[in-house]
Write an enzyme that holds these catalytic residues in place. Structure first.
Site, PDB file in Angstrom:
ATOM      1  CD  GLU A   1      -2.572   2.628  -3.624  1.00 26.36           C
ATOM      2  OE1 GLU A   1      -3.042   1.661  -2.998  1.00 26.36           O
ATOM      3  OE2 GLU A   1      -3.019   3.793  -3.494  1.00 26.36           O
TER       4      GLU A   1
ATOM      5  CD  GLU B   1      -5.168   5.210   2.877  1.00 26.35           C
ATOM      6  OE1 GLU B   1      -4.027   5.625   2.610  1.00 26.35           O
ATOM      7  OE2 GLU B   1      -5.839   4.496   2.113  1.00 26.35           O
TER       8      GLU B   1
ATOM      9  CG  HIS C   1      -1.738   1.175   1.425  1.00 29.98           C
ATOM     10  ND1 HIS C   1      -1.480   2.066   2.438  1.00 29.98           N
ATOM     11  CD2 HIS C   1      -2.788   1.674   0.735  1.00 29.98           C
ATOM     12  CE1 HIS C   1      -2.361   3.055   2.360  1.00 29.98           C
ATOM     13  NE2 HIS C   1      -3.160   2.844   1.345  1.00 29.98           N
TER      14      HIS C   1
END
Lengths: 424, 381
Positions: free
Chosen positions: B72, B146, B69
């Site tokens: 990304e 997040e 992640h």
């Protein structure tokens, strides 16, 4: 292509068709005034109509019918647009061309919608008590559960605080207090009012150009002696004074919501101007190339999300973000700074062009999905505009730097709402 | 370059599969009536890929949780300082990325006329990583927020709690984003290590769907793809017992109605069996919980589940296969017992003729639905 017409007084038909679609979507939208006293009733009514009509009197029978129609989707929803409430019932069904045994699915879908709307289970001038109570509970849950999602809850609290005492503060599902007053009898009055007095918009997005299959619905509506209310204009919110509210809850991350409102002089904007505000908002915080994204998130690493939405119906821009409690002030100051930058014209033509491109693509993709098309048509209707997608794109692309500066200058921070973790 | 047209006769649909000389798999579906087109560039590298080695090398590499992640997020960084989202915007493309348990995808949608230029941006940024100590550090705050946002989302909390209860060792029980602590260990060296192993074209797939010209798109792809040596990866997963770790877990959060996740742990399947099992589970969920089922009616009539809505999620990977049912209820245990009872009944009685006819129609509709819009087709492919 998009077609918009008034079938007869108070009943409109907006349509779009294309051979690229394999499904047909038909929605019936009842447009009403949003009022604290009636909002819950309309919300209960919306799902009650879906769940219990005379022909499909319980969920099992309705489910069987839907299964026989290839798992057709019969949906209902309550929406809010400023001081208007929209009760929507609709169906999404496979096109006849793809039916395996030559079934007339479109016709069946319209019949089903008509059963649900015109043939509810009302006996002795009352709905079934059991179903009314079940649906009341559903709406109660929806209202209570706003609290579960803290982002949603913070936004909801901000809306309530900003619009305190105004119709726009009313939730689309109404209030728990009014919900308690609903019974099987008084809901019949609401039903009658919905059918007899609301403005009605039928939206269809179909594979075929032929709309004859909808005539049975239009004829049924025509046969009703309706007396449609004069819809009041949208109540816009104007900046009066700055408000601040801090609440505490069990949260891991503080939620910050800001509202920016116009001063009275923003009155009488043309629809074209509203689209220019949309461009300004997209540059402010409505895209991944916006000032809020690039500065508050990317440069300062303060948050994962920091975005803005422009609500045409109330005329307010909301900004929401999730940050560490210790960073609330820093995030707040920097959000304000970005709007100030817009007011000063502190952005490049290139940045402006990028957001115009983003908006252009978003509008262009509207015609690639049946539900998106129906949403666009409802939006056009509510905004009382007959803009095609091409016209909207044209206005967006004609927006100049000066237009964005002028749009930004209309807005002032009107609310700072914070939901943060409990201190003890 | 090997080209194959795959036809789905029943739905009058087809798509093209190409094995490019670089090793990349390309899936194409032209939809000329639509105004937009979509491209997805995907690598088989997800959150469960924590331990791996290059075939032929001895040393196993173990990376911190959340690295797929993190990568990304960081891949959007460019050496020349340009901002990837801005490059896409110039081509009127809306771009984003997503990390799952098994893969990472980068995608955009754009008007037909801008498709080629936007595709160039996609192929360029995914093939050109630029990680520095500074830019990796900058992202830590964003990703921490997040992760924390997820901790305030009850659906997410109860979902992961359920996975934690089911799995003893598998990394599927760990948040895709990792934890605030695990991401502290991620640095540019780790990101490059993962990139060099997993972002090899042999491990990747490009999906193009919508209104575009196939010949022009393939010409562009030919010119943009980097020829590199094929990297073969061996992945290591912790051995996972068949039984669940915990049968019941609770977590307290400030919610008005309790939320539940009911997980079923299945033995992972391989090859065709894997696809058949996933389709079977989808049909089973519809029969068991869809509108018209006994349970839907029961949950609605008794007011046991608001909206009678029980959602489902099928997670399927190399070392895990699970079905998770989720919803809200004042009495989750009763919901669970009713679901179990109904499954037992179904096992004994099987499905009747009426249900079978529905299943046929439903599966047919579901697959046609996959071919409605470029977005859906891209997801399907």
């Amino acid at each position: 292509m998009f077609l918009q017409k008034e079938i007869f007084s108070g009943v409109f038909h907006y349509s779009f068709n294309s051979k690229k679609f394999k499904f047909n979507v038909i929605t019936i939208n009842f447009i009403l005034e949003l009022e604290e006293k009636t909002a819950s009733k309309n919300a209960v009514l919306c799902s009650l109509l879906r769940e219990s009509c005379k022909k499909y009197s319980n969920n099992f029978k309705l489910g069987e019918k839907l299964r026989s129609l290839y798992g057709a989707n019969l949906f209902c929803d309550v929406k809010k647009a400023g001081n208007k409430q929209i009760v929507m019932l609709g169906v999404k069904i496979l096109d006849d061309e793809f039916a395996l045994e030559g079934e007339k699915l479109k016709k069946e879908a319209v019949e089903l919608l008509m059963q649900v709307i015109f043939n509810p289970k009302i006996e002795n001038e009352q709905f079934s008590k059991k179903y009314v109570e079940l649906e009341k509970n559903e709406i109660k849950n929806l209202l209570k559960n706003i609290y579960n999602d803290k982002k949603q809850y913070a936004l909801n609290q901000a809306v309530k605080t900003l619009f305190e005492g105004k119709t726009m503060a009313v939730n689309r599902f109404g209030t728990l207090e009014e919900l308690e007053k609903i019974n099987e009898k008084n809901l019949v009055e609401s039903y009658e009012s919905l059918i007899l007095n609301s403005k009605i918009l039928v939206c269809s997005c179909t594979r075929e150009e032929n709309f004859e299959f909808l005539n049975v619905l239009f004829n049924r509506l025509k046969a009703i002696r309706r007396k449609v209310y004069e819809i009041k204009p949208y109540e816009k919110f104007y900046f009066e004074k700055f408000r601040e509210k801090v609440e505490q809850d069990d949260v891991t991350q503080a939620k910050l919501v800001l509202a920016f409102a116009k001063k009275q002089e923003g009155l009488g904007l043309k629809l074209e101007d509203e689209l220019k505000i949309e461009v300004m908002n997209c540059l402010f915080g409505g895209s991944a190339t916006s000032l809020l994204f690039n500065n508050v998130r990317e440069k300062l690493s303060l948050c994962y999300y920091c975005r803005s939405y422009y609500n045409y119906f109330s005329g307010v821009i909301f900004v929401e973000s999730g940050v560490e409690s210790k960073n609330i002030e820093k995030a707040y100051e920097n959000i304000i700074l970005q709007l100030e930058a817009l007011k000063k014209g502190d952005f490049s033509e290139e940045e402006l062009n990028q957001v115009k491109c983003v908006l252009e693509t978003a509008y262009e993709s509207v015609v690639d999905g049946e539900e998106k098309v129906c949403g666009f048509m409802l939006n056009n209707f509510l905004k009382n505009r007959d803009f095609s997608v091409e016209r909207i794109i044209e206005i967006i692309n004609s927006t100049q730097k000066e237009d964005v500066i002028n749009a930004a200058k209309m807005f002032n921070v009107a609310l700072k709402y914070v939901l943060k973790e409990r201190e003890n | 370059m090997e080209r194959e047209t795959i036809k789905i006769e029943e739905f009058k649909e087809s798509f093209v599969k190409i094995k490019h000389k670089t090793g990349l798999t390309i899936l194409l579906k032209q939809m000329k009536d639509f105004s937009t087109a979509i491209a997805v560039f995907l690598t088989r590298f997800g959150s469960v890929d924590r331990c791996f080695k290059k075939v032929g090398e001895n040393e196993k590499i173990t990376v911190p949780d959340g690295v797929a992640h993190y990568l990304e997020h960081k891949l959007f960084e460019n050496e020349d300082g340009s901002i990837t989202f801005e490059l896409f915007s110039k081509e009127k493309a809306l771009a984003n990325a997503e990390t799952s348990f098994n893969s990472t995808s980068y995608y955009f949608s754009s008007p037909a006329k801008n498709f080629l230029e936007a595709l160039k941006v996609l192929l360029n940024f995914v093939q050109n990583p630029y990680f520095t100590d500074e830019n990796v550090e900058k992202e830590r705050g964003i990703i921490s927020q997040e992760i924390k946002m997820g901790k305030d989302t009850p659906e997410e909390v109860v979902f992961y709690k359920c996975l934690e209860g089911m799995f003893k060792n598998s990394a599927v029980k760990i948040d895709i984003g990792g934890s605030v602590n695990s991401i502290k260990k991620i640095n540019k060296e780790i990101l490059y290590e993962c990139y060099n192993n997993f972002y090899n074209l042999n491990n990747m797939c490009l999906i193009l769907v919508g209104n575009f010209n196939e010949e022009e798109a393939l010409k562009l792809v030919d010119a943009q793809l980097k020829n590199e040596e094929a990297v073969e990866i061996e992945r290591f997963y912790e051995e996972e017992p068949e039984e669940v770790e915990k049968k019941y877990c609770e977590v307290f959060m400030s919610v008005k109605t309790p939320l539940f996740s009911i997980g079923f742990k299945l033995t992972p399947k391989k090859g065709e069996q894997r696809l058949k099992t996933v389709i079977g589970l989808r049909i089973l969920c519809e029969l068991l919980l869809g509108e018209g089922s006994f349970l839907y009616n029961e949950f609605y009539e008794k007011g046991l589940v608001p909206g009678a809505e029980v959602g489902f999620n099928i997670l399927d990977g190399e070392d895990f296969l699970t079905l998770i049912l989720n919803g809200e209820s004042e009495n989750p245990k009763e919901v669970m017992n009713k679901i179990f009872e109904e499954i037992v009944k179904m096992k004994v009685k099987g499905i009747n003729e009426k249900e079978f006819i529905f299943v046929k129609k439903f599966v047919y509709k579901e697959y046609l639905e996959e071919f409605i819009t470029p977005e859906k087709v891209a997801y399907y492919l």
